[in-house]
Design a protein around this motif. Structure first.
Motif, short mmCIF file in Angstrom:
data_model
loop_
_atom_site.label_atom_id
_atom_site.label_comp_id
_atom_site.label_asym_id
_atom_site.label_seq_id
_atom_site.Cartn_x
_atom_site.Cartn_y
_atom_site.Cartn_z
N ILE A 131 0.83 -1.21 0.00
CA ILE A 131 0.00 0.00 0.00
C ILE A 131 0.86 1.26 0.00
CG2 ILE A 131 -0.30 0.33 2.49
CD1 ILE A 131 -3.36 0.70 1.61
N LEU A 132 2.06 1.18 0.55
CA LEU A 132 2.96 2.33 0.54
C LEU A 132 3.44 2.65 -0.87
CD1 LEU A 132 5.12 1.69 3.72
CD2 LEU A 132 3.28 3.33 3.42
N ARG A 133 3.39 1.67 -1.75
CA ARG A 133 3.80 1.88 -3.13
C ARG A 133 2.84 2.82 -3.86
NH1 ARG A 133 4.05 -3.57 -6.16
NH2 ARG A 133 1.85 -3.23 -5.91
N HIS A 134 1.61 2.90 -3.39
CA HIS A 134 0.60 3.73 -4.05
C HIS A 134 0.51 5.13 -3.48
CE1 HIS A 134 -0.78 0.33 -6.29
NE2 HIS A 134 -0.99 -0.35 -5.19
N VAL A 135 1.18 5.39 -2.39
CA VAL A 135 1.11 6.72 -1.77
C VAL A 135 1.80 7.73 -2.69
CG1 VAL A 135 1.82 8.12 0.19
CG2 VAL A 135 1.04 5.78 0.55
N PRO A 136 1.08 8.77 -3.11
CA PRO A 136 1.70 9.77 -3.97
C PRO A 136 2.73 10.60 -3.18
CG PRO A 136 -0.64 10.23 -3.68
CD PRO A 136 -0.33 9.02 -2.91
N PHE A 137 3.91 10.74 -3.75
CA PHE A 137 4.97 11.49 -3.08
C PHE A 137 4.57 12.95 -2.90
CE2 PHE A 137 7.54 8.06 -5.10
CZ PHE A 137 7.96 7.47 -3.92
N LEU A 138 3.91 13.51 -3.88
CA LEU A 138 3.48 14.90 -3.76
C LEU A 138 2.40 15.06 -2.69
CD1 LEU A 138 3.49 15.99 -7.50
CD2 LEU A 138 5.15 16.55 -5.73
N GLY A 139 1.64 14.00 -2.43
CA GLY A 139 0.68 14.02 -1.33
C GLY A 139 1.38 14.06 0.01
N VAL A 140 2.48 13.35 0.13
CA VAL A 140 3.28 13.39 1.36
C VAL A 140 3.81 14.80 1.57
CG1 VAL A 140 5.37 12.51 2.46
CG2 VAL A 140 3.87 10.94 1.24
N LEU A 141 4.28 15.41 0.50
CA LEU A 141 4.78 16.78 0.58
C LEU A 141 3.66 17.75 0.96
CD1 LEU A 141 7.50 18.18 0.22
CD2 LEU A 141 6.83 18.69 -2.11
N LEU A 142 2.46 17.53 0.45
CA LEU A 142 1.31 18.35 0.80
C LEU A 142 0.99 18.24 2.29
CD1 LEU A 142 -1.17 20.09 -0.03
CD2 LEU A 142 -2.35 17.93 -0.49
N VAL A 143 1.01 17.04 2.82
CA VAL A 143 0.75 16.83 4.24
C VAL A 143 1.83 17.52 5.08
CG1 VAL A 143 0.63 15.07 6.05
CG2 VAL A 143 -0.59 14.73 3.90
N LEU A 144 3.09 17.41 4.66
CA LEU A 144 4.17 18.10 5.38
C LEU A 144 3.97 19.61 5.36
CD1 LEU A 144 7.36 16.12 4.37
CD2 LEU A 144 6.48 16.47 6.66
N TYR A 145 3.55 20.14 4.23
CA TYR A 145 3.30 21.58 4.12
C TYR A 145 2.20 22.00 5.09
CZ TYR A 145 2.73 26.11 1.82
OH TYR A 145 2.70 27.45 1.56
N ILE A 146 1.14 21.23 5.16
CA ILE A 146 0.04 21.56 6.06
C ILE A 146 0.49 21.48 7.52
CG2 ILE A 146 -2.22 20.77 6.87
CD1 ILE A 146 -2.76 19.91 3.95
N ILE A 147 1.26 20.46 7.86
CA ILE A 147 1.74 20.32 9.24
C ILE A 147 2.62 21.51 9.62
CG2 ILE A 147 3.28 18.97 10.72
CD1 ILE A 147 2.18 16.46 9.30
N ILE A 148 3.54 21.87 8.74
CA ILE A 148 4.43 23.00 9.05
C ILE A 148 3.65 24.31 9.11
CG2 ILE A 148 6.32 24.38 8.11
CD1 ILE A 148 7.62 21.79 7.23
N ALA A 149 2.63 24.43 8.28
CA ALA A 149 1.84 25.66 8.29
C ALA A 149 1.05 25.83 9.58
CB ALA A 149 0.89 25.68 7.09
#
Length: 139
Positions: free
Chosen positions: A3-21
């Motif tokens: 299932i980790l193979r399907h996680v979009p990398f840009l989605g991970v970056l989006l989540v990081l952006y939201i957390i930092i914000a």
């Protein structure tokens, strides 16, 4: 693990952006005032400064490369990858238009990277699947 193979990398970056914000100490970390990294090259007259938004954009470009490589795969799992990438794009557009923390130039760059990911992913998958059909089909 698959299932980790399907996680979009840009989605991970989006989540990081939201957390930092939303971290109170770094609420303005995506502005051009705060330097993330600063270093001096031996022959440079002034130091090189990288801001948080610029670092996110550079990481996003690297993640886009991996997303394009994932798009070259053909099979049933490719549809899941495309749907998740479209979901990330929709989330980026909604956040950019409706929230104040995402109304930055660095988030716009991440949104454009997501657009390139979706369009490029569909185009690459279409070309790869057409090639597979022509190899396996009758000429």
């Amino acid at each position: 693990m698959s299932i980790l193979r399907h996680v979009p990398f840009l989605g991970v970056l989006l989540v990081l952006y939201i957390i930092i914000a939303f971290v109170p100490a770094t609420s303005h970390s995506f502005s051009s005032d705060i330097t993330f990294v600063q270093f001096t090259l031996p022959r440079a007259a002034s130091p090189v400064q990288l801001h948080v938004g610029e670092v996110f954009a550079m990481i996003g470009i690297i993640f886009l490369y991996f997303e394009v490589v994932k798009a070259t795969n053909t099979g049933r799992d490719t549809l899941v990858d495309h749907v998740l990438s479209v979901g990330v794009l929709v989330a980026c557009i909604v956040l950019f238009l409706l929230t104040s923390f995402a109304a930055t130039s660095s988030f716009l760059i991440l949104t454009l990277l997501s657009v390139v990911d979706v369009i490029g992913g569909f185009a690459i998958t279409f070309a790869a699947s057409r090639r597979d059909i022509s190899i396996g089909g009758h000429n």
